[in-house]
Design an enzyme around this catalytic site. Structure first.
Site, PDB file in Angstrom:
ATOM      1  N   TYR A 151      11.994 -10.300  -2.895  1.00  0.00           N
ATOM      2  CA  TYR A 151      12.041  -8.866  -3.497  1.00  0.00           C
ATOM      3  C   TYR A 151      13.155  -8.142  -2.737  1.00  0.00           C
ATOM      4  O   TYR A 151      13.737  -7.081  -3.486  1.00  0.00           O
ATOM      5  CB  TYR A 151      10.586  -8.159  -2.898  1.00  0.00           C
ATOM      6  CG  TYR A 151      10.390  -6.742  -3.384  1.00  0.00           C
ATOM      7  CD1 TYR A 151      10.265  -6.297  -4.454  1.00  0.00           C
ATOM      8  CD2 TYR A 151      10.449  -5.859  -2.176  1.00  0.00           C
ATOM      9  CE1 TYR A 151      10.071  -5.023  -4.812  1.00  0.00           C
ATOM     10  CE2 TYR A 151      10.096  -4.533  -2.413  1.00  0.00           C
ATOM     11  CZ  TYR A 151       9.973  -4.140  -3.749  1.00  0.00           C
ATOM     12  OH  TYR A 151       9.778  -2.818  -3.857  1.00  0.00           O
ATOM     13  N   GLU A 193      -2.260  -4.443  -3.410  1.00  0.00           N
ATOM     14  CA  GLU A 193      -2.216  -3.364  -2.515  1.00  0.00           C
ATOM     15  C   GLU A 193      -1.606  -3.367  -1.269  1.00  0.00           C
ATOM     16  O   GLU A 193      -1.380  -4.319  -0.804  1.00  0.00           O
ATOM     17  CB  GLU A 193      -3.743  -2.980  -2.393  1.00  0.00           C
ATOM     18  CG  GLU A 193      -4.469  -4.054  -1.551  1.00  0.00           C
ATOM     19  CD  GLU A 193      -5.085  -5.079  -2.257  1.00  0.00           C
ATOM     20  OE1 GLU A 193      -4.596  -5.458  -3.412  1.00  0.00           O
ATOM     21  OE2 GLU A 193      -5.821  -5.988  -1.894  1.00  0.00           O
ATOM     22  N   LYS A 194      -0.880  -2.328  -0.865  1.00  0.00           N
ATOM     23  CA  LYS A 194      -0.375  -2.297   0.483  1.00  0.00           C
ATOM     24  C   LYS A 194      -1.471  -1.776   1.411  1.00  0.00           C
ATOM     25  O   LYS A 194      -2.520  -1.504   1.091  1.00  0.00           O
ATOM     26  CB  LYS A 194       0.824  -1.170   0.399  1.00  0.00           C
ATOM     27  CG  LYS A 194       2.053  -1.512  -0.482  1.00  0.00           C
ATOM     28  CD  LYS A 194       3.178  -0.528  -0.476  1.00  0.00           C
ATOM     29  CE  LYS A 194       3.123   0.298  -1.626  1.00  0.00           C
ATOM     30  NZ  LYS A 194       3.925   1.496  -1.578  1.00  0.00           N
ATOM     31  N   THR A 223       4.358  -2.477  12.987  1.00  0.00           N
ATOM     32  CA  THR A 223       4.504  -0.973  12.813  1.00  0.00           C
ATOM     33  C   THR A 223       5.118  -0.715  11.658  1.00  0.00           C
ATOM     34  O   THR A 223       5.860  -1.735  11.153  1.00  0.00           O
ATOM     35  CB  THR A 223       5.084  -0.429  13.981  1.00  0.00           C
ATOM     36  OG1 THR A 223       6.626  -1.036  14.015  1.00  0.00           O
ATOM     37  CG2 THR A 223       4.502  -0.542  15.290  1.00  0.00           C
ATOM     38  N   SER A 336      -5.389  -8.511 -12.886  1.00  0.00           N
ATOM     39  CA  SER A 336      -5.150  -9.639 -12.089  1.00  0.00           C
ATOM     40  C   SER A 336      -4.961 -11.014 -12.675  1.00  0.00           C
ATOM     41  O   SER A 336      -4.663 -10.963 -13.942  1.00  0.00           O
ATOM     42  CB  SER A 336      -6.486  -9.635 -11.219  1.00  0.00           C
ATOM     43  OG  SER A 336      -7.475 -10.055 -12.142  1.00  0.00           O
TER      44      SER A 336
END
Ligand code: GDD
Length: 336
Positions: A151, A193-194, A223, A336
């Site tokens: 990516y 999803e993030k 982080t 999906s």
């Protein structure tokens, strides 16, 4: 403010594309919207827009068709997701290079006046993101090139393609490096999803089932800086209207660990402290990533406004409402 223009938004059925369509429409523009997803999977879908559902922009003929007579083009389209998706679908992610390439060629042929490319913090050199708390990534930190595999390479390569189309053919380009954008009308289940949406969903489920624990990928100490969608749209439009053509960070200053983010979600939703089950074998990505915003403050006079506690509350409430509508089924948005 951009007003009275003919604007193509590619990836308009997606999270950021949907919010951008809403804003540019409200500002008084004529919008053409395209997305590879069929109608039922668009996050937002507006009646007074020329919508092209199920349109694959990897096909140059589609790019040629929808760029005709447009003033501006926003390329918000790519096959992506959070770490769970990009770590396991590198070939898929890299094929988005065809979208940007074919769109740029079509924009050149159709004499588009300005082009926007949505890049990512994944374009940054991985070796500069190995510690938990790092100095914010400056725009120069993308080189020497060693981005996120798959990516990130696609994003870095496409950024450069934009630059060369501007240098060689004179198409003005604007390129944003987004730092983990979150908010309502985005993916919260199904694998793409993030972290913000995933953790909201998990806390919602724990509350629903009176469970006292949640699963967390990694040790929770990693982080990030997360940016709320409304700030992202504002930053994007300011960049678009500026005369700055190199890639630039669009992110917040609020660096948090995943553990801190869970604490914020618990606090704003009055959830009692859940036991964390750390899953060390799940996709983790870089150890620490945050956005240095010196340049963006200087050239755009822009900074984020919505703090994590406010943004996460809005996101949580939206996801909860959607989950209530859906029952135990996958989100109606998730293919999906
Ligand atoms: N997705 C997800 N789901 N991540 C979790 C979870 C969970 O349930 N629990 C903990 N995490 C951790 C991940 O392991 C990772 O270390 C961190 O939360 C952030 O994960 P993501 O939000 O999925 O991705 P990212 O910040 O590493 O990268 C994302 O943002 C980039 C831009 O900053 C991706 O969406 C990239 O595609 C994007 O370019």
């Amino acid at each position: 403010m951009i007003k009275g223009k003919k604007i193509l938004i590619v990836g308009a059925g997606g999270f950021i594309g949907g919010h951008l369509t809403n804003r540019l429409l409200n500002d008084g523009n004529t919008i053409v919207a395209a997305d590879i997803k069929p109608k039922e999977y668009w996050f937002q879908d507006f009646d007074n827009v020329e919508n092209h559902y199920s349109m694959d922009m990897k096909d140059i003929n589609n790019c040629r068709l929808v760029t005709k007579k447009m003033d501006f083009v926003f390329n918000m389209a790519c096959n992506m997701g959070g770490m769970g998706f990009i770590e396991n679908n590198k070939a898929e992610c890299m094929q988005s290079v065809l979208i940007n390439t074919n769109l740029l060629i079509a924009c050149k042929e159709n004499e588009i006046k300005k082009y926007f490319f949505s890049s990512s913090a994944c374009a940054y050199n991985k070796t500069k993101q190995q510690e938990v708390f790092i100095e914010g990534l400056k725009e120069d930190d993308a080189y020497p090139a060693d981005p996120e595999d798959g990516y990130g390479w696609e994003k870095l390569f496409s950024e450069r393609m934009c630059r060369h189309f501007m240098e060689d053919y004179g198409i003005p380009v604007r390129v944003a490096r987004y730092h983990n954008i979150y908010g309502p009308y985005g993916t919260y289940d199904g694998g793409r999803e993030k972290a913000p949406a995933a953790l909201c969903r998990k806390v919602i489920m724990a509350n629903k089932n009176s469970d006292d624990k949640i699963e967390v990928w990694g040790d929770g100490m990693q982080t990030r800086t997360f940016l709320y969608i409304d700030d992202c749209i504002e930053g994007t439009l300011r960049l678009f209207e500026s005369d700055y053509s190199d890639p630039i960070n669009i992110g917040s200053d609020e660096q948090v660990s995943i553990n801190q983010m869970i604490e914020i979600i618990e606090a704003v939703t009055k959830t009692k402290k859940l036991k964390r089950i750390y899953q060390l074998d799940k996709p983790k990505g870089v150890r620490g990533r945050s956005s240095n915003n010196d340049l963006v403050k200087k050239v755009l006079n822009w900074s984020f406004k919505i703090k994590l506690n406010e943004g996460l509350k809005k996101t949580y409430d939206w996801i909860k409402e959607e989950m209530n509508k859906q029952g135990t089924n996958l989100s109606r948005f998730t293919k999906s």
